[in-house]
Write an enzyme that holds these catalytic residues in place. Structure first.
Site, PDB file in Angstrom:
ATOM      1  N   TYR A   1     -29.914   6.123 -18.094  1.00 30.04           N
ATOM      2  CA  TYR A   1     -30.952   5.120 -17.877  1.00 30.04           C
ATOM      3  C   TYR A   1     -31.881   5.566 -16.757  1.00 30.04           C
ATOM      4  CZ  TYR A   1     -28.786   3.283 -13.571  1.00 30.04           C
ATOM      5  OH  TYR A   1     -28.309   3.140 -12.289  1.00 30.04           O
TER       6      TYR A   1
ATOM      7  N   ARG B   1     -36.224  13.536 -14.498  1.00 31.19           N
ATOM      8  CA  ARG B   1     -34.783  13.287 -14.293  1.00 31.19           C
ATOM      9  C   ARG B   1     -34.135  12.773 -15.577  1.00 31.19           C
ATOM     10  NH1 ARG B   1     -33.284   9.385  -9.438  1.00 31.19           N
ATOM     11  NH2 ARG B   1     -34.030   7.801 -10.893  1.00 31.19           N
TER      12      ARG B   1
ATOM     13  N   ARG C   1     -14.536   5.668 -35.055  1.00 30.97           N
ATOM     14  CA  ARG C   1     -14.487   5.814 -33.604  1.00 30.97           C
ATOM     15  C   ARG C   1     -13.719   7.076 -33.213  1.00 30.97           C
ATOM     16  NH1 ARG C   1     -11.396   5.026 -29.115  1.00 30.97           N
ATOM     17  NH2 ARG C   1     -12.532   4.197 -27.325  1.00 30.97           N
TER      18      ARG C   1
ATOM     19  N   HIS D   1     -13.697  10.054 -29.638  1.00 30.04           N
ATOM     20  CA  HIS D   1     -14.319  10.398 -28.356  1.00 30.04           C
ATOM     21  C   HIS D   1     -15.393  11.465 -28.540  1.00 30.04           C
ATOM     22  CE1 HIS D   1     -11.103   8.047 -26.772  1.00 30.04           C
ATOM     23  NE2 HIS D   1     -11.489   8.240 -25.523  1.00 30.04           N
TER      24      HIS D   1
ATOM     25  N   LYS E   1     -27.795  10.288 -14.235  1.00 28.03           N
ATOM     26  CA  LYS E   1     -27.936   8.830 -14.095  1.00 28.03           C
ATOM     27  C   LYS E   1     -27.364   8.144 -15.331  1.00 28.03           C
ATOM     28  CE  LYS E   1     -31.408   5.585 -12.280  1.00 28.03           C
ATOM     29  NZ  LYS E   1     -30.550   4.964 -11.283  1.00 28.03           N
TER      30      LYS E   1
ATOM     31  N   GLU F   1     -23.658   8.722  -0.916  1.00 31.78           N
ATOM     32  CA  GLU F   1     -24.853   7.891  -1.105  1.00 31.78           C
ATOM     33  C   GLU F   1     -24.428   6.433  -1.173  1.00 31.78           C
ATOM     34  OE1 GLU F   1     -26.719   8.629  -4.945  1.00 31.78           O
ATOM     35  OE2 GLU F   1     -24.771   8.959  -5.876  1.00 31.78           O
TER      36      GLU F   1
ATOM     37  N   LEU G   1     -26.980  11.243  -6.744  1.00 34.43           N
ATOM     38  CA  LEU G   1     -28.140  11.195  -7.628  1.00 34.43           C
ATOM     39  C   LEU G   1     -29.350  11.776  -6.892  1.00 34.43           C
ATOM     40  CD1 LEU G   1     -28.967   9.917 -10.452  1.00 34.43           C
ATOM     41  CD2 LEU G   1     -30.150   8.227  -9.053  1.00 34.43           C
TER      42      LEU G   1
HETATM   43  N1  PDD Z   1     -30.638   3.061  -8.556  1.00 36.95           N
HETATM   44  N2  PDD Z   1     -28.217   6.653  -5.931  1.00 36.95           N
HETATM   45  C1  PDD Z   1     -27.770   5.890  -6.920  1.00 36.95           C
HETATM   46  C2  PDD Z   1     -26.322   5.907  -7.247  1.00 36.95           C
HETATM   47  C3  PDD Z   1     -28.685   5.088  -7.645  1.00 36.95           C
HETATM   48  O1  PDD Z   1     -28.260   4.339  -8.666  1.00 36.95           O
HETATM   49  C4  PDD Z   1     -30.054   5.087  -7.293  1.00 36.95           C
HETATM   50  C5  PDD Z   1     -31.065   4.281  -8.063  1.00 36.95           C
HETATM   51  C6  PDD Z   1     -30.466   5.899  -6.224  1.00 36.95           C
HETATM   52  C7  PDD Z   1     -31.912   5.981  -5.790  1.00 36.95           C
HETATM   53  O2  PDD Z   1     -32.676   6.667  -6.758  1.00 36.95           O
HETATM   54  P1  PDD Z   1     -34.233   6.357  -6.971  1.00 36.95           P
HETATM   55  O3  PDD Z   1     -34.888   6.554  -5.662  1.00 36.95           O
HETATM   56  O4  PDD Z   1     -34.647   7.369  -7.967  1.00 36.95           O
HETATM   57  O5  PDD Z   1     -34.359   4.949  -7.439  1.00 36.95           O
HETATM   58  C8  PDD Z   1     -29.520   6.680  -5.571  1.00 36.95           C
HETATM   59  C9  PDD Z   1     -31.454   2.304  -9.439  1.00 36.95           C
HETATM   60  C10 PDD Z   1     -32.735   1.873  -8.874  1.00 36.95           C
HETATM   61  C11 PDD Z   1     -30.643   1.123  -9.947  1.00 36.95           C
HETATM   62  O6  PDD Z   1     -29.437   1.285 -10.123  1.00 36.95           O
HETATM   63  O7  PDD Z   1     -31.182   0.063 -10.123  1.00 36.95           O
END
Ligand code: PDD
Length: 277
Positions: free
Chosen positions: A31, A50, A100, A102, A146, A178, A202
């Site tokens: 996403y 990304r 189904r 994996h 992501k 993070e 990320l």
């Molecule tokens: N989240 N780290 C994680 C685990 C994240 O899910 C996100 C973003 C970031 C920051 O990335 P960016 O600057 O590209 O938004 C770092 C999004 C916004 C969310 O989960 O809503």
């Protein structure tokens, strides 16, 4: 609300997702969340780059990334959000597949969903800063993708909410990674420190923008490992994300950061960041 599902714009209650969709059954998908500030999507190209990276890493064949900008623009217009601050949400899963199993079939047709919704900037928290907690990072070792597999994030965030905390910052065995949905930066002696890009975080678009901004402002940056036991040495800490922008942290697990108010360098970066959109 009008959303875009697979090949068409439809009302959200007309969307039907197969019970056999691998996103639903295996969290087999990715996403993106992109900010819309009146009249423009912020850092759209970086988000789409990304997204493409995630598709490649998961071997999901989706060839329509080039059409996403036009779709998002149309969604803003159809939902009367042109003058609002909003977010765009995009999800691509590997698609439905039976029986189904994996492992996946190469013929599965990806499922694509995009929608936009109003999401104002929270100036109150941006001005006053937020409290965060610390937890062990129990995620897998491909946090650079992501993916929609967000259960560790969901559970950590729920604990944060229960404790009236804005966010949880994670560490892996004493090394900061993070936040649940943010990247994190630390300030000491006017240098901005942030963990380096690798498979454990990320590659945040806001992080990238902030590092670029620092360079253009002559603020020194350092991408290096940050240990949990170093936290007390930093005068300022801030979170970075699409939705939170540059969010000052005023305490971690009830330990006050700096003077317990947003720091000067953080506020300077916030002001400069505002000018970018
Ligand atoms: N989240 N780290 C994680 C685990 C994240 O899910 C996100 C973003 C970031 C920051 O990335 P960016 O600057 O590209 O938004 C770092 C999004 C916004 C969310 O989960 O809503």
């Amino acid at each position: 609300m009008q959303v875009f599902f697979n090949n068409e714009f439809v009302e959200d209650d007309k969307v039907h997702i197969s019970p056999f969709d691998r996103g639903f059954q295996f969290a087999d998908g990715i996403y993106e969340v992109i900010r819309y500030y009146p009249r423009n999507f912020f850092e759209l190209d970086a988000h789409l780059k990304r997204l493409k990276y995630g598709l490649t890493e998961l071997s999901i064949t989706f060839s329509n990334v080039e059409s996403i900008e036009a779709i998002l623009t149309e969604l803003i217009s159809r939902n009367n959000l042109s003058d609002k601050t909003a977010i765009a949400y995009i999800q691509i899963t590997r698609g439905a597949q039976r029986p189904r199993k994996h492992s996946y079939n190469d013929e599965a047709v990806p499922t694509f969903l995009a929608y936009v919704e109003e999401q104002p900037i929270n100036y109150d928290t941006l001005n006053n800063g937020v409290k965060v907690g610390i937890e062990q990072d129990i995620r897998w070792h491909r946090c650079d993708i992501k993916t929609i597999a967000l259960l560790p994030n969901v559970l950590s965030k729920q604990r944060a909410v229960q404790k009236n905390l804005f966010e949880i910052i994670w560490h892996r065995d004493g090394v900061i990674t993070e936040g649940v949905q943010t990247n994190v930066a630390f300030v000491k002696d006017d240098v901005v420190y942030t963990p380096p890009l690798n498979n454990l975080i990320l590659p945040g678009i806001t992080r990238q923008t902030v590092l670029r901004l620092c360079r253009s402002l002559g603020i020194q940056t350092s991408e290096r490992e940050i240990q949990l036991n170093e936290l007390k040495n930093f005068n300022e800490i801030f979170l970075m994300s699409t939705t939170a922008e540059i969010m000052p942290v005023i305490s971690i697990d009830d330990v006050v950061v700096g003077r317990g108010v947003p720091g000067n360098l953080t506020k300077h970066l916030q002001r400069e960041f505002q000018k970018l959109h």
